[in-house]
Design a protein around this motif. Structure first.
Motif, PDB file in Angstrom:
ATOM      1  N   ARG A 146       0.839  -1.212   0.000  1.00 17.82           N
ATOM      2  CA  ARG A 146       0.000   0.000   0.000  1.00 17.82           C
ATOM      3  C   ARG A 146       0.872   1.260   0.000  1.00 17.82           C
ATOM      4  O   ARG A 146       0.640   2.196  -0.782  1.00 17.82           O
ATOM      5  N   ARG A 193      -0.986  -4.529  -9.231  1.00 14.65           N
ATOM      6  CA  ARG A 193      -1.860  -5.610  -8.768  1.00 14.65           C
ATOM      7  C   ARG A 193      -1.212  -6.326  -7.581  1.00 14.65           C
ATOM      8  O   ARG A 193       0.002  -6.531  -7.554  1.00 14.65           O
ATOM      9  N   ARG A 197      -9.051  -8.692   1.410  1.00 10.48           N
ATOM     10  CA  ARG A 197     -10.305  -8.045   0.980  1.00 10.48           C
ATOM     11  C   ARG A 197     -10.510  -6.713   1.700  1.00 10.48           C
ATOM     12  O   ARG A 197     -10.989  -5.742   1.116  1.00 10.48           O
ATOM     13  N   TRP A 239      -8.171  -4.676   2.835  1.00  9.73           N
ATOM     14  CA  TRP A 239      -7.245  -3.671   2.288  1.00  9.73           C
ATOM     15  C   TRP A 239      -7.732  -3.175   0.919  1.00  9.73           C
ATOM     16  O   TRP A 239      -7.470  -2.040   0.550  1.00  9.73           O
ATOM     17  N   CYS A 240      -8.449  -4.012   0.216  1.00  6.26           N
ATOM     18  CA  CYS A 240      -9.039  -3.571  -1.052  1.00  6.26           C
ATOM     19  C   CYS A 240     -10.173  -2.581  -0.797  1.00  6.26           C
ATOM     20  O   CYS A 240     -10.219  -1.498  -1.388  1.00  6.26           O
ATOM     21  N   ARG A 241     -11.061  -2.942   0.122  1.00  8.33           N
ATOM     22  CA  ARG A 241     -12.247  -2.102   0.357  1.00  8.33           C
ATOM     23  C   ARG A 241     -11.903  -0.818   1.102  1.00  8.33           C
ATOM     24  O   ARG A 241     -12.392   0.265   0.763  1.00  8.33           O
ATOM     25  N   LEU A 282      -6.554  -0.873  -2.323  1.00  4.49           N
ATOM     26  CA  LEU A 282      -5.469  -1.655  -2.899  1.00  4.49           C
ATOM     27  C   LEU A 282      -6.055  -2.612  -3.949  1.00  4.49           C
ATOM     28  O   LEU A 282      -7.004  -3.336  -3.661  1.00  4.49           O
ATOM     29  N   PRO A 283      -5.532  -2.611  -5.160  1.00  7.91           N
ATOM     30  CA  PRO A 283      -6.105  -3.435  -6.227  1.00  7.91           C
ATOM     31  C   PRO A 283      -5.703  -4.905  -6.081  1.00  7.91           C
ATOM     32  O   PRO A 283      -4.608  -5.308  -6.489  1.00  7.91           O
ATOM     33  N   VAL A 284      -6.582  -5.699  -5.488  1.00  8.44           N
ATOM     34  CA  VAL A 284      -6.234  -7.074  -5.139  1.00  8.44           C
ATOM     35  C   VAL A 284      -6.969  -8.083  -6.016  1.00  8.44           C
ATOM     36  O   VAL A 284      -8.025  -7.800  -6.603  1.00  8.44           O
ATOM     37  N   ILE A 308     -10.269  -6.693 -10.692  1.00  6.56           N
ATOM     38  CA  ILE A 308      -9.858  -6.239  -9.370  1.00  6.56           C
ATOM     39  C   ILE A 308     -10.967  -6.520  -8.343  1.00  6.56           C
ATOM     40  O   ILE A 308     -12.144  -6.265  -8.581  1.00  6.56           O
ATOM     41  N   GLY A 309     -10.551  -7.044  -7.185  1.00  6.50           N
ATOM     42  CA  GLY A 309     -11.476  -7.329  -6.102  1.00  6.50           C
ATOM     43  C   GLY A 309     -12.172  -8.669  -6.206  1.00  6.50           C
ATOM     44  O   GLY A 309     -12.896  -9.065  -5.283  1.00  6.50           O
TER      45      GLY A 309
END
Length: 337
Positions: free
Chosen positions: A110, A125, A169, A171-173, A177-179, A242-243
């Motif tokens: 991040r 990614r 998940r 950290w994405c929301r 962060l594009p996970v 992503i996500g």
């Protein structure tokens, strides 16, 4: 791409490194070289498209330095403690590596991404590689796991992987962060550490030693050839949304007893072994604590969305795996003493 692969000296990670380099990617292999890692797995890879960084993913200073030094375009996070029996005997290391290690890696990724230019931020990614064991187990008549199956882990290993999935998940929301997440079925193939079922069966059959099977051998697993898995991971990294989560399976369910008998039959036909009935070596042992009954993976999403399906038929993969272990004594003999 320039890809930071964690756990790249391990079984699946090294398959990813070898395939990625063969396709023209640059690979930074971050591995702390625990017992299951082996530099022989990646000894054929050379600079400038490959570099090894020996560090622990729990070491935030080292991880941040590696990001800043190598400036990767993507992360493929495979580093994990993964042996269920070891997690039952000593769960602490699994919580440290699989949960806290993933946290450290997420935070470093991040911070690194936030410092990139806008176009590189958009392209970055973070691909987290997980397991079907987070879903718990199934009865023989139940439908296979899908990406929306509720988590119900049974062992310290699968619980630690479930926790790491949730962190990714979050950290994405929360942070954007594009996970990407993938959950795979049981892998097999060359370079697998000899504590796992298929190499245990092959090597014990070769040496005429008892072949242990937990319980009645009726636990069911879906088997995925490791090189197919590596191909799927690079496909998701390249084209995944992503996500999203993608389940990766081999479309090959077998009971443990069926699997062992198949390997024994293949060994029976070989001229480089001395026995003619390897099934006589099968020995039933006390069942594992909390042993999941069945895993099965529904891979329809990765097939429909990304066009990926496994290429290796199970019996062909077993033949290739047996060939490899029988010709690579130099690799496995030092590991089993």
């Amino acid at each position: 791409m320039k890809i930071l692969v964690t756990g790249g000296a391990g079984f699946i990670g090294s398959a990813v490194c070898r395939l990625a380099v063969s396709r023209g990617h640059q690979v930074i292999n971050l591995d702390c070289l625990t017992y299951a890692a082996n530099l022989a797995n990646v000894s054929m890879l050379e600079a400038p498209n490959y570099v090894l960084e020996v560090a622990n993913i729990c070491d935030s200073e080292a991880v941040s330095r590696i990001f800043e030094t190598h400036q990767p375009d993507a992360v493929l996070h495979l580093a994990a403690e993964s042996h269920v029996d070891r997690s039952i005997a000593g769960p602490g290391q699994f919580l440290e590596t699989n949960i806290m290690g993933t946290f450290v890696l997420l935070e470093a990724a991040r911070a690194y991404r936030d410092g990139l230019t806008a176009d590189r931020q958009a392209a970055f990614r973070f691909h987290h590689v997980s397991t079907d064991e987070v879903y718990g187990d199934l009865e023989p008549s139940d439908p296979a796991f899908t990406e929306t199956t509720a988590y119900n882990p049974s062992s310290p290993y699968s619980a630690s992987k479930a926790a790491s999935d949730h962190l990714v998940r979050a950290w994405c929301r929360t942070y954007g962060l594009p996970v990407l997440i993938t959950n795979c079925s049981n892998n097999y193939g060359p370079y697998q550490f000899p504590e796992k079922l298929i190499p245990v069966v092959i090597l014990n059959a070769l040496r005429g030693a008892p072949i242990p099977i937990y319980g009645a051998g009726d636990n069911i697993r879906d088997w995925l050839y490791v090189e197919d898995h590596a191909d799927a991971l690079l496909t998701v990294l390249d084209r995944g949304e992503i996500g999203e989560t993608y389940n990766i399976g081999g479309n090959t369910e077998r009971t443990n007893l069926e699997l062992v008998k198949t390997i024994c039959a293949l060994m029976d036909r070989r001229e480089d072994t001395t026995r003619t009935d390897h099934t006589a070596l099968i020995t039933f042992v006390t069942d594992r604590l909390g042993h999941d009954k069945r895993y099965a993976v529904d891979g329809s999403r990765i097939q429909s969305d990304l066009g990926w399906t496994p290429n290796t038929k199970f019996e062909d993969g077993l033949e290739k795996t047996i060939d490899w272990y029988l010709t690579r004594r130099d690799w496995w003999e030092p590991l089993i003493g």
